[in-house]
Enzyme design. Structure first.
Site, mmCIF file in Angstrom:
data_model
loop_
_atom_site.group_PDB
_atom_site.id
_atom_site.type_symbol
_atom_site.label_atom_id
_atom_site.label_comp_id
_atom_site.label_asym_id
_atom_site.label_seq_id
_atom_site.Cartn_x
_atom_site.Cartn_y
_atom_site.Cartn_z
ATOM 1 N N CYS A 35 38.554 37.887 41.890
ATOM 2 C CA CYS A 35 38.202 37.028 40.759
ATOM 3 C C CYS A 35 37.247 35.903 41.144
ATOM 4 O O CYS A 35 36.728 35.226 40.265
ATOM 5 C CB CYS A 35 39.466 36.422 40.154
ATOM 6 S SG CYS A 35 40.326 35.328 41.286
ATOM 7 N N CYS A 104 46.667 37.124 43.029
ATOM 8 C CA CYS A 104 46.503 35.677 42.824
ATOM 9 C C CYS A 104 47.601 34.902 43.552
ATOM 10 O O CYS A 104 47.363 33.822 44.081
ATOM 11 C CB CYS A 104 46.582 35.342 41.349
ATOM 12 S SG CYS A 104 45.533 36.355 40.305
HETATM 13 FE FE1 FES Z 1 41.773 34.195 40.114
HETATM 14 FE FE2 FES Z 1 44.285 34.501 39.417
HETATM 15 S S1 FES Z 1 42.560 35.220 38.367
HETATM 16 S S2 FES Z 1 43.522 33.442 41.099
#
Ligand code: FES
Length: 145
Positions: A35, A104
């Site tokens: 992400c 995450c």
């Molecule tokens: Fe990036 Fe959770 S979406 S840390």
């Protein structure tokens, strides 16, 4: 829409360990390739015991909640004990973490291990107060993801 447990949402909205630390003994960082978010962990160490810990992140609900739980677990532990913690140890008290968010919730542990490694190698933390990312990261707990 993702479903988070009550405990996860409470940790996210009222994190106890979020924020910068003045004069840390070490700082660890980890980025999430999936992400693009970043996690930073600050530690204070005395006699091999983590006496204080804080974190800043761009991360989502899962990242903030799991790292806050990690900080609570780690404070008062020795470096060796902290280094042995697993993702499961940390998220145990958070209820179910959505599978899409597991990556995450691993960031905090990886950032902590980086901080411990740097501490052991004698790498002094360099904090640039002017860093733009820090300003963004100070808003943790105020985002809605
Ligand atoms: Fe990036 Fe959770 S979406 S840390």
């Amino acid at each position: 829409m993702l479903k988070y447990s009550k405990e996860t949402l409470k940790r996210f909205s009222e994190p106890k360990f979020a924020g910068e630390m003045k004069n840390p003994d070490s700082v660890g960082e980890e980025g999430n390739m999936k992400c693009g978010d970043v996690m930073r962990i600050y530690i204070k160490v005395k006699d091999d015991i983590i006496t204080d810990i804080k974190f800043l992140t761009y991360g989502c609900v899962a990242a903030i909640a799991s790292t806050d739980a990690l900080c609570e677990t780690v404070k008062g532990k020795t470096l060796d004990e902290a280094e042995k913690l697993t993702w499961k140890d940390v998220v145990e008290g958070l209820g179910e973490v959505p599978s899409i968010k597991v990556h995450c919730s691993v960031m905090g542990i990886d950032a902590l291990k980086d901080a411990i490694k740097k501490y052991r190698e004698g790498i002094k933390p360099v904090i640039n107060d002017e860093e733009e990312c820090c300003e963004e990261m100070k808003n943790i707990g105020k985002i809605d993801q």
